[in-house]
Design an enzyme around this catalytic site. Structure first.
Site, PDB file in Angstrom:
ATOM      1  N   TRP A 179      -9.855  19.631  -3.926  1.00 25.51           N
ATOM      2  CA  TRP A 179      -8.918  19.301  -2.842  1.00 25.51           C
ATOM      3  C   TRP A 179      -9.282  17.978  -2.191  1.00 25.51           C
ATOM      4  CZ3 TRP A 179      -5.303  22.117  -4.400  1.00 25.51           C
ATOM      5  CH2 TRP A 179      -5.551  23.385  -4.914  1.00 25.51           C
ATOM      6  N   ASP A 190      -9.296  19.392   6.284  1.00 22.61           N
ATOM      7  CA  ASP A 190      -8.399  20.324   5.610  1.00 22.61           C
ATOM      8  C   ASP A 190      -9.043  21.696   5.757  1.00 22.61           C
ATOM      9  OD1 ASP A 190      -7.029  21.973   3.892  1.00 22.61           O
ATOM     10  OD2 ASP A 190      -7.238  20.685   2.128  1.00 22.61           O
ATOM     11  N   LYS A 200      -3.485  31.150   3.221  1.00 20.42           N
ATOM     12  CA  LYS A 200      -4.777  31.783   2.983  1.00 20.42           C
ATOM     13  C   LYS A 200      -5.196  32.625   4.197  1.00 20.42           C
ATOM     14  CE  LYS A 200      -5.689  27.995  -0.103  1.00 20.42           C
ATOM     15  NZ  LYS A 200      -5.732  28.632  -1.420  1.00 20.42           N
TER      16      LYS A 200
END
Lengths: 362, 362
Positions: B104, B173, B197
């Site tokens: 990511w 993030d 999530k």
């Protein structure tokens, strides 16, 4: 009505077919035998693969799309498309034609201009407060595309048929009338539709794009802003808006299997609009705001003799189980949005209420 | 289990609290007495106003945000933030620091570079296959921001505490660990988290942005790509992803009212991770893949003696009502994602299964 539901005339988010809502509800704790909610299953699972593939396949069948077209699901609504279209399709000296039929077209033009793209506004109905759809438009033969808004939710206008662009690929924002009638896709390079009016909930935009348009996409754009990213990954480069796509799938299933396709849907939509416009135009009490040849079958906009009566009309309608009849805040008046999922019974109830209200107040 | 639900160890979309799912289900045909589904109410209605305002208020309370921070809901997931952050915050010669802790972070760096922005990768754990979180990083004092990924879902690593940037605003993030523990927001200029999530379904990204960062946003960006557009309109410049925001609101309500806040949540999360890592590291059969001081409390990654056993482990776990234990396709092995909504009972069941499986196959 069942579970005390109202007849919903909202412009968007809008009514969804009751049987779709019931199916979502019934399987909400255990989707397709997965032991998980649709909101909990992985987008990389067979369960979700089946959902998105079925949504794409049904879109292809309903709109009779050939292999040149890709069906994409992109977040950000139609508003994100206002900038993605020129970013993806116009480079250097490329130019595009736009027809301005009101708020949404105006925003699409503005976003292309923010990006410094060459935009020609080839027609506009601003001279008459966007109450009609322009005719006999001259498009530029060298335009990369010609952009229109197929239906204006605010002013209650709709293209009854699509313009002859002389071969320039048409791009249409069909947020408020996609799947409301059969489509001749041949003229189109790209079609987009925020789902929350005719095909699903808020949170996803359907984009149908032809391969020659995909071929124009520059490599240099950020991944999430390139159509090619979505086309090459079946809209799953990153986690897609699973619940919204699932709801679309069920709405399209309802369109195919319960309604019987877009010809049938168009018949029903025409009937709903006809009886409502008849109720509006048969006397002096109600007044339609759009020009007769430009009236939308989706958003029926009308006025009463004065604003006080309009307020009372909207309030009393709600007391009678009919919601969402207030016009857009930018124009006032009344608006009945009668998208695919609004049943004929809802329109009949509204027409009856209108007659009663007129008798009491006319 | 109820309605034949499984214990869901998916990495995202992931488990949601059962009582949240039940509330959605129970009110799905008639939300808050509106007579409409939450998917049908207007985003300009009092019903939805209450939803989004409550979601923002709960976020502020849970994360102890002061008035400098705005809470935004943006479509496109964390992946869209990979490009929006540099577009909004870096102009001309501005540069930003990035720490690369895996997939990511790598994508975030790549998207900033696509935009031609000046990016300094000030630390990376690529030398050891991203199995650890770098320490003692020197940040550039003139960087506009320093970007990290707080938790790596694929490699199972997590920042146990946040780095000292010497005053450079931190951007994180937090898609996979937001709201999993209390937060000291003072270091942060911007926090973003794809909801699917820890706080909701797929289809919305929460962005928490400080006013000095908002002040950097250039006017010249397309409306939908500017943070200021969202901040000035309470995330309703256009139709927001209503259902996803509604689900977040319910998850945050559950966090505050059922769990009792982030301190309590952190205690539970620590306990879940502790018993699972103990089961993995107490013998020779299972092997944790992340460095001990970098292990994630959210995504517990581990291997078995060979791939054949891993396949059997995953399959037999599913037969025993435990799903989603397959490692990310890019790394293989096993992964148990134990986000907020995964109950302690699920982890206890998994640990028991692991012991039984080891006895039979060890």
């Amino acid at each position: 009505m069942k579970e005390n539901r109202i007849y919903n005339f909202n412009a968007g988010p809008a009514a969804l077919p009751l049987e779709v809502l019931e199916e979502i509800k019934d399987s909400f704790l255990n989707f397709g035998g997965s032991g998980m909610s649709i909101t909990e299953v992985s987008h990389r699972s067979k369960w979700f693969d089946d959902v998105i593939n079925d949504a794409v396949a049904r879109t292809r069948r309903l709109l009779k799309l050939d292999d040149r077209f890709s069906v994409l699901f992109i977040q950000g609504g139609a508003s994100m498309q206002f900038c993605m279209i020129p970013m993806n399709l116009l480079q250097g000296d490329d130019s595009a034609d736009y027809v301005n039929t009101g708020t949404w077209s105006t925003k699409a033009i503005k976003e292309a201009e923010i990006l410094g793209k060459r935009v020609n506004v080839v027609a506009s109905s601003e001279d008459k407060n966007f109450s009609y759809i322009p005719k006999n438009i001259s498009f530029n033969s060298n335009a990369v595309y010609a952009h229109i808004t197929s239906n204006n939710t605010i002013k209650g206008t709709q293209w009854a048929s699509y313009p002859d662009t002389g071969g320039v690929p048409l791009i249409a924002d069909m947020s408020s009338d996609i799947m409301s009638r059969p489509l001749d896709v041949d003229k189109f390079g790209l079609i987009y539709a925020g789902a929350q009016k005719n095909i699903g909930p808020a949170g996803v935009c359907m984009v149908i794009i032809r391969d020659d348009m995909l071929g124009r996409v520059p490599e240099s754009l950020p991944s999430m802003l390139k159509y090619t990213t979505y086309a090459s990954k079946n809209s799953m480069y990153n986690t897609p808006p699973c619940f919204a796509i699932y709801t679309i799938q069920l709405v399209l299933k309802w369109l195919e299997e319960t309604v019987g396709g877009l010809e049938k849907m168009a018949e029903i939509n025409e009937k709903k609009a006809r009886i409502l416009y008849e109720a509006i135009t048969s006397g002096e009490f109600y007044r339609a705001t759009a020009a007769p040849d430009s009236r939308s079958l989706m958003n029926v906009t009308f006025r009463l003799p004065d604003e006080e009566l309009e307020k009372r009309f909207i309030a009393q309608a709600l007391e009678n189980g009919m919601g969402g009849l207030k016009g857009h805040r930018s124009v006032g008046g009344c608006r009945a949005s009668i998208y695919n999922a609004t049943p004929l019974a809802a329109v009949e109830a509204l027409v009856n209420f209108m007659k009663t209200f007129e008798k009491k107040n006319g």
